[in-house]
Write a protein that holds these residues in place. Sequence first.
Motif, mmCIF file in Angstrom:
data_model
loop_
_atom_site.group_PDB
_atom_site.id
_atom_site.type_symbol
_atom_site.label_atom_id
_atom_site.label_comp_id
_atom_site.label_asym_id
_atom_site.label_seq_id
_atom_site.Cartn_x
_atom_site.Cartn_y
_atom_site.Cartn_z
ATOM 1 N N HIS A 149 15.344 -16.193 -30.639
ATOM 2 C CA HIS A 149 16.806 -16.225 -30.591
ATOM 3 C C HIS A 149 17.351 -17.435 -29.847
ATOM 4 O O HIS A 149 18.410 -17.953 -30.192
ATOM 5 N N PHE A 150 16.624 -17.870 -28.806
ATOM 6 C CA PHE A 150 17.112 -19.002 -28.021
ATOM 7 C C PHE A 150 16.364 -20.286 -28.347
ATOM 8 O O PHE A 150 16.959 -21.357 -28.458
ATOM 9 N N THR A 151 15.058 -20.187 -28.534
ATOM 10 C CA THR A 151 14.234 -21.385 -28.732
ATOM 11 C C THR A 151 14.218 -21.870 -30.173
ATOM 12 O O THR A 151 13.835 -23.006 -30.434
ATOM 13 N N GLY A 152 14.609 -21.013 -31.121
ATOM 14 C CA GLY A 152 14.469 -21.366 -32.526
ATOM 15 C C GLY A 152 13.040 -21.142 -32.993
ATOM 16 O O GLY A 152 12.247 -20.484 -32.333
ATOM 17 N N GLY A 153 12.715 -21.687 -34.155
ATOM 18 C CA GLY A 153 11.400 -21.474 -34.729
ATOM 19 C C GLY A 153 11.371 -20.230 -35.604
ATOM 20 O O GLY A 153 12.360 -19.494 -35.726
ATOM 21 N N ILE A 154 10.221 -19.993 -36.209
ATOM 22 C CA ILE A 154 10.045 -18.858 -37.113
ATOM 23 C C ILE A 154 9.038 -17.899 -36.501
ATOM 24 O O ILE A 154 7.904 -18.285 -36.178
ATOM 25 N N LEU A 155 9.459 -16.652 -36.317
ATOM 26 C CA LEU A 155 8.574 -15.615 -35.798
ATOM 27 C C LEU A 155 8.207 -14.675 -36.938
ATOM 28 O O LEU A 155 9.089 -14.105 -37.591
ATOM 29 N N ARG A 156 6.925 -14.537 -37.174
ATOM 30 C CA ARG A 156 6.420 -13.588 -38.171
ATOM 31 C C ARG A 156 5.671 -12.475 -37.456
ATOM 32 O O ARG A 156 5.083 -12.687 -36.399
ATOM 33 N N GLY A 157 5.665 -11.300 -38.062
ATOM 34 C CA GLY A 157 5.069 -10.150 -37.412
ATOM 35 C C GLY A 157 6.125 -9.383 -36.640
ATOM 36 O O GLY A 157 7.336 -9.544 -36.856
ATOM 37 N N ARG A 158 5.681 -8.558 -35.700
ATOM 38 C CA ARG A 158 6.614 -7.669 -35.007
ATOM 39 C C ARG A 158 6.242 -7.572 -33.534
ATOM 40 O O ARG A 158 5.077 -7.378 -33.178
ATOM 41 N N VAL A 159 7.267 -7.728 -32.662
ATOM 42 C CA VAL A 159 7.108 -7.527 -31.221
ATOM 43 C C VAL A 159 8.053 -6.406 -30.816
ATOM 44 O O VAL A 159 9.259 -6.486 -31.067
ATOM 45 N N THR A 160 7.522 -5.372 -30.185
ATOM 46 C CA THR A 160 8.371 -4.283 -29.711
ATOM 47 C C THR A 160 8.161 -4.098 -28.213
ATOM 48 O O THR A 160 7.049 -4.212 -27.703
ATOM 49 N N VAL A 161 9.268 -3.802 -27.519
ATOM 50 C CA VAL A 161 9.248 -3.512 -26.089
ATOM 51 C C VAL A 161 10.000 -2.206 -25.888
ATOM 52 O O VAL A 161 11.184 -2.111 -26.223
ATOM 53 N N ALA A 162 9.308 -1.220 -25.365
ATOM 54 C CA ALA A 162 9.883 0.122 -25.202
ATOM 55 C C ALA A 162 10.500 0.598 -26.516
ATOM 56 O O ALA A 162 11.566 1.232 -26.533
ATOM 57 N N GLY A 163 9.843 0.261 -27.621
ATOM 58 C CA GLY A 163 10.288 0.697 -28.938
ATOM 59 C C GLY A 163 11.342 -0.176 -29.584
ATOM 60 O O GLY A 163 11.715 0.060 -30.737
ATOM 61 N N ARG A 164 11.837 -1.198 -28.892
ATOM 62 C CA ARG A 164 12.879 -2.073 -29.445
ATOM 63 C C ARG A 164 12.236 -3.322 -30.047
ATOM 64 O O ARG A 164 11.443 -3.999 -29.384
ATOM 65 N N ASP A 165 12.618 -3.633 -31.265
ATOM 66 C CA ASP A 165 12.112 -4.812 -31.961
ATOM 67 C C ASP A 165 12.863 -6.037 -31.440
ATOM 68 O O ASP A 165 14.092 -6.126 -31.561
ATOM 69 N N THR A 166 12.142 -7.003 -30.868
ATOM 70 C CA THR A 166 12.811 -8.157 -30.264
ATOM 71 C C THR A 166 13.417 -9.091 -31.307
ATOM 72 O O THR A 166 14.239 -9.940 -30.966
ATOM 73 N N ARG A 167 13.016 -8.949 -32.576
ATOM 74 C CA ARG A 167 13.609 -9.801 -33.600
ATOM 75 C C ARG A 167 15.002 -9.302 -33.979
ATOM 76 O O ARG A 167 15.864 -10.097 -34.355
ATOM 77 N N THR A 168 15.240 -8.018 -33.851
ATOM 78 C CA THR A 168 16.553 -7.456 -34.190
ATOM 79 C C THR A 168 17.395 -7.177 -32.954
ATOM 80 O O THR A 168 18.570 -6.829 -33.076
ATOM 81 N N HIS A 169 16.805 -7.292 -31.770
ATOM 82 C CA HIS A 169 17.540 -7.111 -30.513
ATOM 83 C C HIS A 169 17.555 -8.443 -29.768
ATOM 84 O O HIS A 169 16.496 -8.981 -29.415
ATOM 85 N N LYS A 170 18.747 -8.974 -29.523
ATOM 86 C CA LYS A 170 18.861 -10.237 -28.797
ATOM 87 C C LYS A 170 18.567 -10.007 -27.310
ATOM 88 O O LYS A 170 18.578 -8.867 -26.825
ATOM 89 N N PRO A 171 18.321 -11.094 -26.558
ATOM 90 C CA PRO A 171 17.969 -10.933 -25.143
ATOM 91 C C PRO A 171 18.954 -10.074 -24.349
ATOM 92 O O PRO A 171 18.526 -9.280 -23.506
ATOM 93 N N ARG A 172 20.255 -10.218 -24.608
ATOM 94 C CA ARG A 172 21.210 -9.407 -23.847
ATOM 95 C C ARG A 172 21.073 -7.917 -24.161
ATOM 96 O O ARG A 172 21.455 -7.063 -23.343
ATOM 97 N N GLU A 173 20.556 -7.585 -25.357
ATOM 98 C CA GLU A 173 20.361 -6.181 -25.722
ATOM 99 C C GLU A 173 19.051 -5.628 -25.176
ATOM 100 O O GLU A 173 18.777 -4.427 -25.304
ATOM 101 N N LEU A 174 18.250 -6.496 -24.570
ATOM 102 C CA LEU A 174 16.998 -6.080 -23.932
ATOM 103 C C LEU A 174 17.080 -6.159 -22.413
ATOM 104 O O LEU A 174 16.122 -5.809 -21.716
#
Length: 540
Positions: free
Chosen positions: A55-80
């Motif tokens: 969200h901040f650095t740019g680039g292309i992220l493939r795959g899935r990262v979840t933290v406490a069940g939240r997907d970081t690709r669909t949740h911006k830093p302020r939502e985490l």
Amino acid sequence: MIRFEQVSVHYDGAARPALAAVDLTVPEGELCLLVGPSGVGKSTLLGAVSGLVPHFTGGILRGRVTVAGRDTRTHKPRELADVVGTVGQDPLAHFVTDTVEDELAYGMESLGIAPDTMRRRVEETLDLLGLAELRDRPIATLSGGQRQRVAIGSVLTTHPRVLVLDEPTSALDPAAAEEVLAVLQRLVHDLGTTVLMAEHRLERVVQYADQMILLPSPGAAPLTGTPAELLPVSPVQPPVVALGGLAGWPPPVPLSVRDARRKAGPLRERLAPLAPRPVADPPPGGPVGEVARLSVRHGRVEALRGVDLTVRPGETVALMGRNGAGKSTLLACLVGLYEPASGSVRVGPDRVVPHRTRPAQLLRQVGLVPQEPRDLLYADTVAAECAAADQDAGAAPGTCRELVGRLLPEVADTAHPRDLSEGQRLALALSVILTARPPLLLLDEPTRGLDYAAKARLVEVVRGLAADGHATVLATHDVELAAELAHRVVILAEGEVVADGPTAEVVVSSPAFAPQVAKVLAPLPWLTVPQIREALEGAP
């Protein structure tokens, strides 16, 4: 708590992905240590947890990262922000207020925490991190290590479930680092906080880690396991592990000085009749740096009081002491950034007064690589930085690029300094300063962000300069670097010199500043693993 599922990150223009095929889990309530050489993608992996990547650095992220069940690709830093607290390599990038107390409270204000709770948490954090005396201080007046503690404190006050830390002890003195690590361990053990930490100074942190993630090389899949399982195959190892490998100790590898001392009896017997090769004295000559009765004030704070220091050609001097002791201020005086309140400063063969000398002339007398290397970097590419350095120093074209190639063999000419890791930026800034070949070189925390291999290259460069008659003064909390490189150690406390003498005498007599090897083999006079290897190879 943290889950990576076949995650790859690719930045625009990069020849290869920063991360590839990362598949791992960090359970709740564990301290997980992220390890690997500089430039393998550790900061990118941490950024993917906090949502800064992509969200901040740019680039292309493939795959899935979840933290406490939240997907970081669909949740911006302020939502985490209520779940993940992040402290990066550069504390200044985090600060949004002017004073320590306001900074500790800001994150809680953003989350709408009740004022009574905010006040209690601020007081708890001030005490936990030893910041109570600094509560009203402007952040701009703090040392690098004090800022690091404030940055960590500003995250702790929000009580996140996950802490993401990038080099959290890199700017801290040994005692402050132990305090911060003790706090983190308490959060893990007592509150079930999950801590994911990248750190190059493994000797400080590895004994606290429950799990370790090893990124062995750029683009390689990570290895996971316990530190005892992974460190024997890791390209980066703390001194106690390297010592165990040299001595042939059976597994498990020692992770602490205490563990190593229990195994070190036979090694001490082998070394008892031997002695370290004496450090060669620097060549004779007049001083290239001389400070006499120097005092400096920052507003109401007396940063230096009656300091005397003489540095001669070919000499390497380590300035040590707790955060805020005056190390960076002394280096700044040697390059004319501060005017003394009293006393005198002279540098270079011409014995110029730094704060009264034009920059173009001063550049050929003394050079400083500051704690924040980006302060020296202005161009859009590594090649442009090198060309500008050659021109400013009056050096032959290609001089700076040759230095960069020695310190950073993997960095391309087209790379933007902003996109380099902290350690890579430091190496580039060092090359820029060395291009002018100043008789006196000043390094402020030169191993911040450097892995062991990069540190070894730095040691060789400084030793080569010393052999050519250049003097080096380095302000550092890295006791292993001081043991390996310095002829003398000068310890500052509260702006005053409290010790000045040969490295072996000063660091061994101080539990806080003794390297791991000295603690393991005491009372024998050994400081580093290379010393021991050289002695054993030459023994009959």
